[in-house]
Design an enzyme around this catalytic site. Structure first.
Site: not given
Ligand code: AGP
Length: 611
Positions: A2, A27, A73, A97-98, A484, A488, A491, A507, A606
């Protein structure tokens, strides 16, 4: 998660709130709303979907100078107008937010008093509880309510009989504040304050901010006035805009030479004026050398991409220091009753510095007596403030949900930390540490060269747009990069993808590799190159469509791959910077060609400020 904005000032509040919400859109959210004092009463507007939908519903004659706005969110309760914030009960209108974890118990108590919520949210219960304590004194009502909450929260609260005033409090979730000529503003992050001021403060946990157009008065729960520490940022509004790029993600990919320069350069120094040795120096960061002494174990803990940076960090630290390093997913680590002591260094990694699980892991590590170092991008964030020492990555604001420049800056941080650690503990010679440090500095032109491959990557990504499943494989550093590359891609393209240590395929997973299934094979590490080629042969024999990322001098039989991307000449230890950028571009163009929302992928936020 949020996004929150509160404004009390001299300009049109609805406009200020909607602008703020647009700046917080990155966000991640599914609905939005505002509440404004107008003609002495609080008017609330909500809508599902984008902030632009809310803007359409705004009555042109709504005149207000004070209000609050929220992007939601969903956690408790589905995506609907009734669940969108602000929530009003009695005298109280608030945004949150929370997560209030004990909301159900509180709801039962309120129901016994004959009070019933209309939404399915924990936030409305918070509004109800604050209202139940309110008898004209906002401070006591807020204090009595928060003492009953467990969980995390940042609230902006308006009371119907206190026009032009907003009260704020937070625990666990972020809230930053600034005063400017145009008024007083509070928000979930700095990006929404940028148009007003570069000076701001983080509202300390469990302190109440009373926000009016001329001032922000901060007091603790006992009513004592407090003076939070003022911070300032070095970047401006244009850093948080697209600057001609189609998407924030693409802009941020292209910013990497600069973000790496900002992270690396201030930390490299000659040992003295006449010396030829160039070594990492953390004096300006206030990271004491003692942090690295008497350490017999390192634990890196983080989430998502930040955790993947840790996978690279682990290999590097173990190679140079020969002490055990493990990487733990923060959401697991915090509940595993880990074995830590004063000889353990716990490194937390976070772009936002607010990720709830990473913050909890840090707090646990501190409680158990470990030394803590955090690698953080956002200045003054909770993780930065609570660690024994902080290494800021200086990547600048990262707006796209998919992390790119923050990741490569985190890698640079690990390289610098490993070199400094090895130098201080004499586990590598001074000359070796200096040589490694100058190689790190020289990755910047290599990164620039890799960015020139963007068109080629775009062409290759056409082969992925109709895939339903794909695999990333690699060994050693390339396995860490596969993880990674896979996150990427999945997502932002919504294609199912998995990362495998190449030797692990046979395996079980090899049964999924059939005719035409794309496999992105990373083969940049000479020590495992021949093994990697055997693994490529295995997938090729099952009909995989192979995209190979490798080095200039690597000789690979052309029948083993369909497409090949070649890194510029680079020491293999530093190849991850270049490989990462190719993987980012591959994900970006695949998402673009699939016509998806690159910067704000569905369901994702985010900054993940709830568990
Ligand atoms: C990265 O592309 C992601 N959106 C996500 O995994 C992110 O890295 C993760 O939520 C951690 O966030 P932070 O670095 O703000 O702690």
């Amino acid at each position: 998660m949020c996004g929150i904005i509160g404004f009390a000032g001299y300009k049109n509040a609805p406009e200020a709130l909607l602008n703020g919400l647009s700046e917080l859109e990155y966000r991640g959210y599914d609905s939005a709303g505002i509440a404004c004092f107008s003609d002495g009463v609080i008017k609330v507007l909500k809508s599902v979907g984008k902030v632009s939908n809310l803007r359409k519903e705004l009555p042109p004659d709504l005149l207000s100078f004070c209000g609050i706005g929220h992007t939601r969110w969903a956690t408790h309760g589905g995506v609907s107008k009734v669940n969108a914030h602000p929530h009003t009960f009695g005298c109280v209108t608030l945004i949150h937010n929370g997560i209030i974890e004990n909301y159900h118990e509180l709801e039962l108590i309120l129901k016994q008093q004959g009070k019933f919520p209309i939404s399915q949210t924990d936030s409305e219960i918070a509004a109800m509880l604050i209202d139940s304590f309110y008898q004209g004194n906002a401070y006591t009502a807020i204090r009595d309510a928060v003492l009953q909450f467990s969980g995390s929260y940042a609230f902006c609260i308006m009371f119907s009989d206190q026009p032009e005033t907003i009260y704020c409090i937070r625990k666990g979730s972020p809230l930053v504040c600034c005063c400017s000529e145009q008024g007083s503003i509070v928000a979930s992050d700095m990006v929404a304050l940028l148009r007003y001021s570069k000076d701001y403060f983080v509202l300390p946990e469990l302190q109440i901010a009373k926000v009016t157009r001329n001032s922000i008065l901060v007091t603790d729960l006992e009513g004592q006035e407090c003076t939070p520490k003022l911070l300032s940022i070095t970047w401006d509004l244009s850093s948080a805009q697209k600057n001609g790029f189609k998407h924030y993600m693409l802009k941020e990919i292209y910013e990497q030479p600069e973000s790496l320069r900002r992270t690396i350069m201030p930390r490299l120094r000659k040992t003295d004026d006449d010396s030829v040795l160039l070594l990492p120096d953390f004096t300006e960061d206030n990271i004491p050398d003692s942090l690295f002494s008497n350490i017999n174990r390192i634990i890196i803990t983080a989430c998502g991409t930040a955790m993947h940076a840790g996978l690279i960090g682990r290999i590097l630290l173990e190679r140079l220091l020969r002490i055990p390093v493990s990487v733990e997913i923060a959401s697991e680590f915090r509940y595993e009753n880990p074995i830590l002591d004063k000889y353990t260094l716990v490194i937390t990694v976070s772009q936002s510095g607010e990720t709830a699980d990473t913050l909890a892991a840090l707090r646990l590590a501190k409680n158990l007596g470990a030394k803590t170092l955090s690698i953080v991008n956002v200045k003054g964030s909770s993780i930065a403030r609570e660690s024994n020492a902080v290494f800021y990555t200086h990547a600048g604001p990262e707006i796209a949900v998919a992390s790119t420049k923050a990741y490569t800056s985190q890698l640079a941080a690990f390289y610098l930390i490993a070199f400094r650690f090895a130098y201080l503990t004499k586990l590598q010679t001074d000359t070796q540490c200096s040589l490694l440090s100058s190689k790190l500095f020289h990755i910047i032109p290599d990164v620039e060269q890799v960015l020139m491959l963007a068109d080629k990557v775009k062409k290759i990504s056409r082969n992925l747009i109709s895939a339903t499943d794909l695999f990333f494989i690699g060994r050693g550093l390339d396995y860490a990069l596969s993880c990674e590359g896979s996150i990427k891609l999945k997502e932002i393209t919504y294609i199912h993808s998995e990362a495998y240590a190449a030797g692990e395929l046979k395996h079980g997973t090899l049964s999924l590799v059939t005719e035409g299934v794309p496999v992105i094979a990373l083969a940049t590490q000479p020590d495992v190159f021949s093994k990697m080629i055997s693994n490529i042969k295995e997938v090729r024999a099952r009909g995989a469509f192979v995209i190979c990322i490798t080095t200039q001098d690597a000789v690979i039989d052309p029948t083993l791959y369909d497409q090949k991307l070649i890194l510029p000449p680079i020491d293999p230890l530093f190849a991850p910077f270049c490989t990462a950028i190719l993987l980012q571009l591959l994900a970006y163009y695949t998402s673009l060609l699939r016509g998806l929302d690159v910067d704000q992928p569905r369901n994702l936020a985010k900054s993940v400020t709830v568990e």
